[in-house]
Scaffold this active site. Structure first.
Site, PDB file in Angstrom:
ATOM      1  N   SER A 138     -73.824-117.202 -33.079  1.00 52.27           N
ATOM      2  CA  SER A 138     -74.746-118.207 -33.671  1.00 52.27           C
ATOM      3  C   SER A 138     -75.845-117.470 -34.167  1.00 52.27           C
ATOM      4  CB  SER A 138     -75.447-119.030 -32.483  1.00 52.27           C
ATOM      5  OG  SER A 138     -76.583-119.582 -32.964  1.00 52.27           O
ATOM      6  N   TYR A 151     -82.534-119.516 -25.531  1.00 53.43           N
ATOM      7  CA  TYR A 151     -81.083-119.582 -26.143  1.00 53.43           C
ATOM      8  C   TYR A 151     -81.163-118.634 -27.158  1.00 53.43           C
ATOM      9  CZ  TYR A 151     -77.214-121.571 -28.875  1.00 53.43           C
ATOM     10  OH  TYR A 151     -75.720-121.457 -29.572  1.00 53.43           O
TER      11      TYR A 151
END
Length: 274
Positions: A138, A151
């Site tokens: 990501s 996250y």
């Protein structure tokens, strides 16, 4: 080298990006082991793929279970050639808003789970002298993401482990085993389906909202042209690294960045609900 590749494991393959990656690997002729913590979802994808695909439940936070999945794939397919660490969990909010359980889950799946899968695969690939581990990281692994601090921390760990492991392979003289990090912008998958009205998730909509098929094509394309890091879209990497390298500038621009991100999030919500 691709003609030697026989078995592939995809984690988190019961839906979204993992499903699309499994489909593309199967189309290449690989025997695909579809895994997911949701056994029924994994079974449905394996049934959709047909011959040469099978499924099992897999909790990537369990290192022994990852090793067992690697062994089962090698035994059934003859060789473990590809492992895709796709499983991931996103919980949004300020750094102090998460419960202990939420924080532990993100670290367990996004960081430790990726490590478990990578090491389980390398146990098979290193002796064979070939193979490819693809880690879906990501853009949050490149820059801190407001509203997604924990996250992003888990994804930074995933990025460091991916690159560090690739370095270790090369300094050990292993040339044909590859570990790659795929760093996409926000992807329209189940991970974001319930985030359209969540202001803490605005940064996930701040750039280009990607279709899972596009990311899957790029990820599987790494088998043909390996590279350590693939950012999608590619122009986002340099822009975000500028913020990472100049945090004081990032703090000053934060209100503007968030306002723009929320505007795009609302636009995506209107478009997707039509």
């Amino acid at each position: 080298m691709l003609h030697r590749m026989r078995g592939a494991v995809v984690t988190g393959a019961g839906r979204g990006l993992g499903r699309e990656i499994a489909r593309r690997l199967h189309a290449r002729g690989l025997a695909v082991h579809v895994t997911d913590v949701d056994a029924a979802a994994a079974a449905a994808v394996a049934a959709e793929l047909g011959g040469g695909a099978w499924s099992s439940a897999l909790d990537v936070g369990d290192a022994a279970a990852c090793r067992a999945a690697a062994a089962a794939t090698a035994e059934r397919a003859g060789e473990l050639a590809v492992w895709v660490n796709n499983a991931g969990v996103l919980r949004t909010g300020r750094a102090w808003d998460h419960s202990d359980a939420e924080r532990d889950l993100m670290l367990r799946v996004n960081a430790a789970g990726l490590m478990h899968g990578t090491l389980a695969a390398l146990e098979r690939m290193r002796p064979a002298g070939r193979g490819h581990v693809i880690n879906v990281v990501s853009l949050a692994g490149i820059v801190a993401a407001p509203g997604e601090a924990v996250y992003a921390a888990s994804k930074h760990a995933a990025m460091a482990f991916t690159l560090g492991t690739q370095f270790d392979l090369r300094r050990s003289g292993i040339r044909d085993v590859h570990v790659s990090a795929v760093c996409p912008d926000g992807i329209w998958t189940p991970m974001l389906y319930d985030k359209l009205d969540d202001p803490e998730a605005a940064v996930s909509f701040s750039g280009v909202l990607l279709e899972p098929g596009v990311v899957a094509d790029a990820a599987v394309g790494l088998l043909d042209r390996p590279r350590p890091v693939l950012v999608l879209p590619r122009w986002r990497g340099p822009v975000l690294r500028l913020f990472d390298a100049t945090p004081r500038l990032g703090l000053r621009l934060l209100p503007l960045v968030l306002a723009d991100a929320r505007r795009k999030q609302r636009r995506h919500a209107r478009r997707l609900r039509r």
